[in-house]
Scaffold this motif. Structure first.
Motif, mmCIF file in Angstrom:
data_model
loop_
_atom_site.group_PDB
_atom_site.id
_atom_site.type_symbol
_atom_site.label_atom_id
_atom_site.label_comp_id
_atom_site.label_asym_id
_atom_site.label_seq_id
_atom_site.Cartn_x
_atom_site.Cartn_y
_atom_site.Cartn_z
ATOM 1 N N ALA A 176 0.819 -1.184 -0.101
ATOM 2 C CA ALA A 176 0.047 0.110 0.102
ATOM 3 C C ALA A 176 0.774 1.138 -0.150
ATOM 4 N N ARG A 220 -0.677 2.434 7.028
ATOM 5 C CA ARG A 220 -0.888 2.220 5.479
ATOM 6 C C ARG A 220 -1.621 3.169 5.148
ATOM 7 N N GLU A 222 -4.200 3.851 2.988
ATOM 8 C CA GLU A 222 -5.172 3.055 2.195
ATOM 9 C C GLU A 222 -6.843 3.572 2.849
#
Length: 592
Positions: A176, A220, A222
């Motif tokens: 990611a 991450r 995301e």
């Protein structure tokens, strides 16, 4: 404790007549007369009823808003009207002194504390410190603490050492998006917050440590989902030297079931060994690489049986069928379910059913009538059976059928055993895939995994004797109730095999040395075979608490847009800070 003799869930009939001191939040006040009121006092442990019977005490209470913190000194007496629903419902405290510790300065609250879960999520996150006062919300955080403690104890019992790895590290080119941290002393350069301690734990294996674990923070950039929190999350990260895939399985199959059985909402959990399902079998049978095995429905391929049926959307396509016996769904409910499947999968499903007389009816039944005998033989059709159909290119048909299976299993009685934890291992993942954006060969799962067949299979792929897309790897996922808890792998610890694996995705030896210098060089000094995995703590607790959203078990979660609206993060910073970091902001988004 100097401020209290007992907590608010401690007093019982045996304490009647004792002088006590309790402290907490004023949850509720009910005035009955001019100088008479019932006060419910709440702390971390529970609630106690305080009965005010004097003008002196009432003068203190009248000036207070709910959720003010107070300290009460008084005598315990038996209640005339007991409350069996309250742990302290047999007693009450008659105060001789009430001390205001922390005044709530607002006449109204953004939501009722004990009904905060019914409030708008934005309000709950903005006032999370109030939301956490709700015992139902607080209990999820207590559960999380208990589970983490149990995981630590179990890993230590299995000989694992808890070792912390760096938070500031180098950016990783795979996976990611990274969260980047500017390096003030190194203008133009950046640290990255670790997406996972992947390289560090492998380096520990090359350093001679035999069994490593940590409750590792991972970062991450995301998007959020119901089972994924944006920003940061935690995982039970582990790695074992001189270990195989089965060694990793054995540890988790010993660690997790007792924890799930003890702390879970359901007290039934799979016992070892968990089912091993090859990736391709999982996709063909369940339409997913994270199948919910509590559902007894399976996919069957009827492509040849329906070929030439005259219904264009499925004719000549890959067709997957799901037979649901004793299905009592109405036509309206089936159509609604199919609409939900189409929204989720991007592909329209179809259906027909066998009525109580054994005749095909509804949906696309008229196109199936002349194939009823063959369909009955393959699908085991009986009266009152619903057949769901998904068709298209293989990938689309499987994806749609997988979503359809889950919806049908949840909607149709008798096809899902909800109150249990059903684990399985998904094994033999493809090593490579064709990238959706690049259209070229890319790693499918984890680039540091050992391919099934080792160096020999890679050499055959380089010579064109083997299609790289057919190469599987020692990669595995742990799945529970349709939720992917973890991915893991036997690592590619041989520099020569690693180079050959990366060359298939157009990265040569110099690229590998440049992108992964520490790990490549460490492997060149003699690395042991090693394997590991990292079950997600957040997802694990979400399953144990039977919650649908991962934000319910995180103390201070971000919202779906990766914003901490309680603290106001992310936020702008002063120009001085940017100058120190040699950063120029070229564009600023409008305030939301």
């Amino acid at each position: 404790m100097s401020m209290r003799t007992h907590n608010c869930n401690e007093l019982r009939l045996e304490h009647v007549g004792q002088q006590v001191a309790i402290a907490g939040w004023m949850e509720n006040v009910r005035e009955v007369g001019q100088n008479f009121a019932f006060v419910v006092l709440r702390d971390f442990y529970g609630t106690t009823q305080v009965v005010v019977e004097s003008e002196e005490m009432m003068s203190v209470i009248r000036d207070l808003n709910k959720e003010s913190t107070i300290r009460v000194e008084g005598v315990v007496r038996e209640r005339a009207s007991k409350n069996p629903k309250q742990d302290t419902g047999d007693i009450e405290v008659v105060p001789s002194k009430i001390e205001v510790l922390g005044r709530c300065r607002y006449n109204s609250l953004p939501f009722e504390i004990n009904r905060s879960r019914e409030a708008d999520e934005t309000q709950r996150l903005k006032y999370r410190y109030l939301d956490l006062r709700n015992p139902a919300v607080k209990n999820n955080i207590i559960l999380r603490c208990q589970v983490v403690s149990a995981l630590r104890a179990a890993m230590a019992e299995h000989g694992f050492l808890e070792i912390t790895t760096p938070i500031l590290t180098a950016s990783s080119p795979e996976g990611a998006r990274d969260y980047l941290v500017p390096a003030r002393k190194h203008p133009g350069k950046f640290y990255a917050l670790p997406q996972a301690p992947q390289q560090f734990k492998q380096l520990l294996m090359t350093s001679g440590f035999d069994r490593y674990f940590q409750i590792a923070p991972c970062f991450r950039d995301e998007d959020a989902r119901g089972d994924r929190s944006p920003g940061e999350f935690y995982q039970l990260d582990m790695e074992m030297a001189f270990a195989s895939q089965e060694d990793v399985f054995a540890v988790l199959e010993d660690v997790l079931p007792p924890i799930f059985a003890k702390y879970g909402t359901y007290n039934i959990a799979s016992s070892a060994p968990f089912r091993r399902i090859p990736f391709q079998e999982a996709m063909e049978t369940y339409g997913s690489d994270k199948p919910d095995l509590r559902i007894d429905l399976v996919l069957q391929d009827v492509s040849e049986l329906v070929r030439g049926c005259g219904f264009e959307p499925i004719d000549g396509k890959v067709v997957k069928a799901i037979a649901v016996s004793d299905c009592k769904l109405t036509r309206k409910a089936i159509d609604q379910l199919c609409t939900e499947v189409e929204v989720q999968s991007g592909n329209k499903p179809y259906w027909f059913r066998v009525d109580e007389n054994g005749q095909l009816a509804g949906g696309i039944a008229k196109f199936m009538v002349d194939r009823q005998e063959a369909l009955t033989q393959q699908l085991g059709l009986a009266p009152n059976t619903l057949v769901g159909i998904a068709a298209g290119e293989r990938g689309a048909a499987i994806k749609t059928a997988g979503v359809l299976r889950n919806k049908l299993g949840n909607a149709c009685e008798g096809h899902m055993d909800r109150e249990r934890y059903e684990f399985c291992w998904i094994v033999d993942f493809p090593m490579y895939e064709i990238g959706e954006e690049s259209g070229q060969l890319e790693f499918c799962h984890n680039p540091f995994s050992m391919p099934n067949g080792g160096k020999e299979i890679l050499e055959k792929a380089h010579r064109g004797e083997v299609d790289p897309l057919t190469i599987s790897a020692y990669q595995y996922d742990l799945v529970c109730n349709g939720v992917e808890l973890s991915s893991g792998a036997v690592r590619n610890h041989d520099p020569e095999i690693m180079i050959r694996a990366f060359e298939l995705v157009r990265l040569g030896e110099e690229d590998v040395k440049k992108k992964f210098p520490a790990m490549y060089n460490a492997f060149c000094y003699g690395a042991p075979p090693h394997a590991g995995i990292a079950p997600g703590v957040d997802r694990m607790v979400m399953l144990l608490a039977a919650e649908n959203s991962i934000r319910e078990i995180i103390p201070f979660p971000m919202n779906k847009n990766a914003q901490d609206i309680m603290m106001g993060a992310p936020s702008t910073v002063e120009q001085k800070q940017l100058d120190e970091l040699h950063i120029a902001v070229t564009a600023v988004a409008e305030e939301e």
